[in-house]
Design an enzyme around this catalytic site. Structure first.
Site, PDB file in Angstrom:
ATOM      1  N   LYS A 194      25.744   9.753  60.824  1.00  0.00           N
ATOM      2  CA  LYS A 194      26.544  10.953  60.566  1.00  0.00           C
ATOM      3  C   LYS A 194      25.626  12.059  60.028  1.00  0.00           C
ATOM      4  CE  LYS A 194      30.414   8.610  61.316  1.00  0.00           C
ATOM      5  NZ  LYS A 194      31.256   8.806  62.507  1.00  0.00           N
ATOM      6  N   SER A 215      30.943   9.736  68.237  1.00  0.00           N
ATOM      7  CA  SER A 215      31.309  10.456  67.013  1.00  0.00           C
ATOM      8  C   SER A 215      30.342  11.578  66.658  1.00  0.00           C
ATOM      9  CB  SER A 215      31.409   9.483  65.838  1.00  0.00           C
ATOM     10  OG  SER A 215      30.146   8.942  65.524  1.00  0.00           O
TER      11      SER A 215
END
Length: 298
Positions: free
Chosen positions: A132, A59
Site C-alpha cells: 500500500k 488494489s
C-alpha cells in the site's frame, strides 16, 4: 643466446604445488560450487537487502498491476522512518483480511518450488503480506473528505494525481466500518508507532480506512522499482504532492515523540556475509584474497 638451466635439486614448495593443482579444477567440479555460492548469495540478499514481490491483486492500480514484480528495499527503514507517499510492503495485523485467496497445489513438486522460490525471493507473497501507499504517520489526523472530495492530512487537502480516473471510491456511499467501499471516513488520529496506508485503487482496496492503522515495526520494506514485465520497468518515487506537503509540514506529530522503527534484522552484519562467501570462493585457487585483489589492480 645462452639458455638458463633450472636450478639443480629445485622442487616447488608444497604450497606452490597445491596452488597449481587447484588451478586445474575441471569445469564439472567448479560449476556446482559456483551455483551453490550464487544460491547462497541470493538467499542472503533476499533475507537482508532486497526482495522481489509479486503483485497479486488490483488494489494498487494503476500504479501497480496484477502480475507486476517489484523490488523491495528491506534495509532502508532500519536507517530512517517511512515517508508519506512511499509504497511499502508490510505484514498485516489480525484485523487485515487477505485480499487474494487463490487455491494452491499441495503436490510435492509445487511445495518444493514454493520453498525454493521463497528462499531466493521470487515466490508469491504470503496472505498476510500487503502493499500500500503511506498516507499518514504517527500523530497525523486523516479524514475524508474536504469540499473537493479529497483526503485531508492534518486539515490539508491532498491532490492525489496517482489515482486514475474512475478508480476512486464512491463519495456518495455512506461510510461502512467493515468495508472500504465509501470514500468518506471519520477523522482518525494515528497512534504512536503506527501508520495509515491506502491502496491507489480506492474502489477495491481494503486498507486502513476499514481495517485500521498498521504498526511501523511490521514494515518489510519499501517498493522502489517495477522490474517485470520489462515494458513496465520504472521507479516508484514519492509523488510531488507529498514532497511539497513534507516541505511545508516538516514536523507533523512532534507531540508523540520519535517513531519506533523496525530493528529486528541485523542488516549491517549481513552486509559482510557476501564478502565472506566471495573470499571463500577465492580460496579454491589457494591464493589469499588480498593477493587476488592486488592482481585486479594491475
Amino acid at each position: 643466446m645462452r639458455s638458463v638451466e633450472p636450478m639443480q635439486g629445485y622442487r616447488p614448495s608444497a604450497r606452490r604445488r597445491s596452488i597449481l593443482r587447484r588451478k586445474e579444477m575441471p569445469l564439472w567440479q567448479e560449476l556446482p560450487l559456483l551455483l551453490v555460492v550464487a544460491f547462497c548469495l541470493a538467499v542472503l540478499i533476499r533475507t537482508f537487502l532486497v526482495q522481489a514481490f509479486y503483485i497479486p491483486s488490483g488494489s494498487m492500480e494503476k500504479t501497480l498491476l496484477v502480475k507486476d514484480r517489484v523490488l523491495v528495499n528491506k534495509v532502508i527503514y532500519d536507517m530512517r522512518d517511512p515517508i508519506r507517499g512511499e509504497i511499502v510492503v508490510f505484514r498485516g495485523t489480525d484485523n487485515w483480511a487477505p485480499e487474494v485467496t487463490e487455491p494452491v497445489s499441495n503436490s510435492f513438486a509445487a511445495k518444493l518450488g514454493r520453498t525454493i522460490g521463497d528462499l531466493v525471493g521470487v515466490s508469491r507473497p504470503g496472505e498476510r503480506d500487503f502493499i500500500k501507499r503511506v498516507i499518514g504517520l504517527p500523530g497525523d489526523k486523516i479524514a475524508c473528505c474536504d469540499a473537493q472530495g479529497r483526503i485531508t492530512v492534518n486539515g490539508v487537502g491532498i491532490d492525489e494525481s496517482y489515482i486514475a480516473e474512475g478508480y476512486n471510491s464512491d463519495i456518495n456511499q455512506p461510510p461502512n466500518p467493515t468495508q472500504c467501499t465509501s470514500r468518506r471516513f471519520a477523522e482518525v488520529t494515528i497512534p504512536a508507532g503506527e501508520m495509515f496506508v491506502m491502496g491507489d485503487h480506492r474502489a477495491v482496496s481494503q486498507d486502513a480506512r476499514c481495517q485500521g492503522p498498521v504498526p511501523i515495526k511490521n514494515v518489510i520494506g519499501r517498493a522502489f522499482v517495477i522490474v517485470w514485465p520489462s515494458s513496465r520497468f520504472t521507479s516508484l518515487s514519492v509523488p510531488d504532492i507529498w514532497k511539497t506537503y513534507a516541505a511545508e509540514h516538516p514536523t507533523a506529530a512532534a507531540e508523540l515523540g520519535p517513531v519506533p522503527v523496525r530493528r529486528d534484522n541485523p542488516a549491517t552484519d549481513a552486509l559482510l556475509l557476501p564478502f565472506l562467501l566471495t573470499a571463500g570462493v577465492s580460496a579454491r585457487s589457494g591464493l589469499p584474497f588480498a593477493t587476488r585483489r592486488r592482481r585486479l589492480r594491475s
